[in-house]
Enzyme design. Sequence first.
Site, PDB file in Angstrom:
ATOM      1  N   ASP A 147       7.579   5.520  -2.027  1.00  0.00           N
ATOM      2  CA  ASP A 147       6.637   6.528  -1.559  1.00  0.00           C
ATOM      3  C   ASP A 147       7.389   7.668  -0.878  1.00  0.00           C
ATOM      4  O   ASP A 147       8.535   7.935  -1.226  1.00  0.00           O
ATOM      5  CB  ASP A 147       5.618   5.844  -0.618  1.00  0.00           C
ATOM      6  CG  ASP A 147       4.251   6.479  -0.681  1.00  0.00           C
ATOM      7  OD1 ASP A 147       4.141   7.670  -0.344  1.00  0.00           O
ATOM      8  OD2 ASP A 147       3.283   5.801  -1.051  1.00  0.00           O
ATOM      9  N   HIS A 220       1.879  10.522   3.490  1.00  0.00           N
ATOM     10  CA  HIS A 220       1.387   9.609   2.446  1.00  0.00           C
ATOM     11  C   HIS A 220       2.051   8.227   2.538  1.00  0.00           C
ATOM     12  O   HIS A 220       1.380   7.193   2.470  1.00  0.00           O
ATOM     13  CB  HIS A 220       1.671  10.258   1.091  1.00  0.00           C
ATOM     14  CG  HIS A 220       1.076   9.559  -0.086  1.00  0.00           C
ATOM     15  ND1 HIS A 220       1.660   8.445  -0.669  1.00  0.00           N
ATOM     16  CD2 HIS A 220      -0.035   9.820  -0.815  1.00  0.00           C
ATOM     17  CE1 HIS A 220       0.918   8.055  -1.702  1.00  0.00           C
ATOM     18  NE2 HIS A 220      -0.120   8.874  -1.812  1.00  0.00           N
ATOM     19  N   SER A 564      -3.996   6.224  -4.863  1.00  0.00           N
ATOM     20  CA  SER A 564      -2.873   5.974  -3.952  1.00  0.00           C
ATOM     21  C   SER A 564      -3.282   5.055  -2.814  1.00  0.00           C
ATOM     22  O   SER A 564      -2.467   4.322  -2.285  1.00  0.00           O
ATOM     23  CB  SER A 564      -2.406   7.292  -3.320  1.00  0.00           C
ATOM     24  OG  SER A 564      -1.436   7.915  -4.092  1.00  0.00           O
TER      25      SER A 564
END
Length: 779
Positions: A147, A220, A564
């Site tokens: 990620d 994220h 996600s």
Amino acid sequence: MEKSPLSSFLLLLLIPVLASCVEKQVYVVYFGEHSGEKTQHEIEENHHSYLSSVKESEEEARSSLLYSYKHSINGFAALLTLEEAEKLSGREEVVSVFTSQEYSLHTTRSWEFAGVEKLLNEFNANDKDDLLVKAKFGRDVIVGMLDSGVWPESYSLKDKGLGPIPKGWKGICQTGDQFNTSNCNRKIIGARYYVKGYEKYYGPLNRTQDYRSPRDKDGHGTHTASTVGGRRVHNVAALGGFARGTASGGAPLVRLAIYKVCWPTPKKGKEEGNSCFDADMLAGIDDAIQDGVDVLSISIGSYDATPFSKDSIAIGALHAVKNNIITACSAGNSGPASYSIRNTAPWILTVSASSLDRKFIAAVELGNGETLQGESISPYHLKRKLYPLVRAGQVVNPNVTKDLLDQCMPGSLSPEKAKGKIVFCLRGNGTRVGKGAEVKRAGGVGYILGNNKSLGEDVSVDCHLLPSIAVGCRNATKILKYIDSTKNATAYITPADTVIHGIPAPHMAGFTSVGPSPVSEAILKPDITAPGLNILAAWTEGDSPTKMDVDHRVVKYNFLSGTSMSCPHIAGAAALLRAIHPTWSSAAIRSALVTTAGILNNMGKPITDASGKEANPFLFGSGHFRPSKAADPGLVYDASYEDYLLHLCSIGYNLKNLTRNNSCPKNLPPPHNLNYPSVAIPKLNGTVVVKRIVTHVGSSRSIYFSSVKPPVGISVTISPPILYFNQYGEKKSFTIRVQAESTEGVGENAKNKYRFGWYIWRDSNGTYSVRSPIAVAFS
Ligand SMILES: *[C@@H]1O[C@H](CO)[C@@H](O)[C@H](O)[C@H]1NC(C)=O
Ligand SMILES: *[C@@H]1O[C@H](CO)[C@@H](O)[C@H](O)[C@H]1NC(C)=O
Ligand SMILES: *[C@@H]1O[C@H](CO)[C@@H](O)[C@H](O)[C@H]1NC(C)=O
Ligand SMILES: *[C@@H]1O[C@H](CO)[C@@H](O)[C@H](O)[C@H]1NC(C)=O
Ligand SMILES: *[C@@H]1O[C@H](CO)[C@@H](O)[C@H](O)[C@H]1NC(C)=O
Ligand SMILES: *[C@@H]1O[C@H](CO)[C@@H](O)[C@H](O)[C@H]1NC(C)=O
Ligand SMILES: *[C@@H]1O[C@H](CO)[C@@H](O)[C@H](O)[C@H]1NC(C)=O
Ligand SMILES: *[C@@H]1O[C@H](CO)[C@@H](O)[C@H](O)[C@H]1NC(C)=O
Ligand SMILES: *[C@@H]1O[C@H](CO)[C@@H](O)[C@H](O)[C@H]1NC(C)=O
Ligand SMILES: *[C@@H]1O[C@H](CO)[C@@H](O)[C@H](O)[C@H]1NC(C)=O
Ligand SMILES: *[C@@H]1O[C@H](CO)[C@@H](O)[C@H](O)[C@H]1NC(C)=O
């Protein structure tokens, strides 16, 4: 994917000028597995000699090498001309050569924060604690996160009370910008970053835009990591005092290993997306396998559909499965078009996104007395009175083109016309937070964001920079109708209330990507769905919650939407199952999750899509995950690495395209005979007989009875219809005969049109129900 002329130009500028100014790109040269016992040095030398054989000098060979993949994966990434790449792909040992493509993270392009008022996710179900206790909260399981890095100071990622790092862990804590070895601990047990592929493409990382280290500027990576394994954090307060409560990840004591592979895309707003390259991802996965992760969570996907042989996530996950690592991936956010799904290799758990039963209900009160509901997490409130209401198209600058009138694109609104008004903007182009910022810039007092038709009725909440509400398509249409019907429309936006146990839930997110797989229709994809709409989790403090330059707020928790967000729910669930059943294969764990998933919502009705229509397996796979049931599934469909190779042979891959094994057997099984927990027959002509083997994983003697809900116009027969098991681990075979019942409607119209059904094995005691979805289309 063709690169734009601009990026080729950029690339040329980046390469040191060579005698012959030929365009170079990063290629991955892939050799499959390693053969024989070679030292890492020998492997590297071998890669190097391949590279030297096409380069003019030794020095050039050295300087063009980015990565040598030498653990599980055998290959390298290097800067090559097309001619050099072609030469290499002709070499005997080389399995495939492909350009290092750009992928992106699977969030929808909007981010926002409100508050924490409740446990994060589905794990909050009543029987959650029982599952968690059985799984020891995931304590000895290691989950690798591919990620954007991690914010190690997050409360959710503290290591307080955690025991020693599991034995056998071989990872490292790689230091860099604002990240040293003290940032790893018993929770974040490893952290690395991979930026060479990115930098060869875009030039040196701009270190004010991101940290050249495992530290997460984007947010994220911190969000997904805390969704998998965030600790329980009580009494978290929120911006604007919006809400207060407990946050927790799916497997709170799991250990996390961070592999940072995604970076900001230059010349794009940070809120608009990021770049993750094949060369970097393959290096991350190779290390993760070697380091000793048990589960990989990858919320990243390619823009275009890519054959498995040129897709670093598929290749990496194939090596992972060989090492019995479970890989969960996001399905993508490009719905509702068919074939929009990504990450569909049969050795990957492909996850789509659905809603929680939590809503943040607010309303627009119109001047005509009508009240229309939507959702909002805005901490900013309007004074209670009616304000002038306009659609953006009424207050734009004259230079705005017709197709973008209501889109509130940056610079499009006229401050003279918008000042003091509530402005309605339509979704379609740009970002949700960007539109809100534009309304604020133009002096608007409130912001209504309306879904367009294809987005349907579900809304992603954003805590914009001003009072706001997001509404579904139907209510958006009503508001527009009202605005268009009167000279002076007015409105008021009420503050939001958090409503839990909202019905109907779950429903599929409007953005979630849809099957069948564009790469291979022989396997039903996605596999499963999990919450991905308005998910709250930990955030970076290195940037604002919207990541827009105009936003200077800093928050510890933030809302995101996307597959996600659903992928790490499944990765967390898989980690718990791995803790309970340490010897199970990754296929068995996938099977447990898939066959126990639910297809009804909390009203007892079939799960719907975002517009309220009944959803199908191309949206949700086998349904919504139920981790407590998956912990004890009764029967599992197992499959081995060799089974996947055989399947590749049967869908037309020369095995040599993916592995060094170039011996596909002569007599190939049909593709549908891969022992998968679902059935897909893309071209039924007459009758197909599908073979399956189930393994008994219950403790007692059991009798299982089959039942079927056949797809319309198709008969499905299970044989034998009853299975008897005496002991744990016993395997039984059966067949599923799928036959077109009548040729009626099987004309041109029915061609390629899928119909859906399922079959179930239920045990005689009513304890277990093992359900497999079926998708069939006529040839
Ligand atoms: C890591 O950085 C922090 C903050 O700068 C510092 O307090 C700590 O001593 C450093 N640890 C190591 C091992 O260098
Ligand atoms: C790096 O990013 C900063 C902040 O966005 C920007 O001001 C600066 O111009 C960038 N530097 C380069 C070399 O692009
Ligand atoms: C639209 O507004 C109506 C009336 O308030 C409400 O019942 C409905 O749930 C709203 N639709 C959505 C998708 O929120
Ligand atoms: C349109 O006009 C506005 C104001 O006149 C200006 O600020 C904006 O930059 C223009 N946009 C484009 C794309 O020309
Ligand atoms: C609706 O909005 C979404 C999200 O911005 C966009 O991807 C889609 O193309 C839009 N659809 C139409 C018909 O404008
Ligand atoms: C706006 O979105 C539509 C539909 O997604 C697309 O066709 C169009 O090109 C977009 N326009 C701009 C200026 O981005
Ligand atoms: C519009 O607003 C003005 C002033 O607020 C008011 O005098 C007028 O009656 C309104 N017209 C309608 C059609 O409501
Ligand atoms: C190659 O793959 C086939 C098909 O799965 C398998 O039967 C065979 O054993 C494999 N050979 C080697 C050397 O791994
Ligand atoms: C497999 O490799 C051959 C060349 O070795 C190539 O022609 C073919 O297109 C590849 N197939 C796939 C599915 O990638
Ligand atoms: C379930 O059924 C089997 C066979 O009918 C029986 O032998 C077994 O004892 C039952 N198990 C439980 C837990 O009731
Ligand atoms: C279906 O099978 C029949 C008999 O085997 C064959 O003649 C026909 O061409 C097939 N149809 C299609 C569409 O493949």
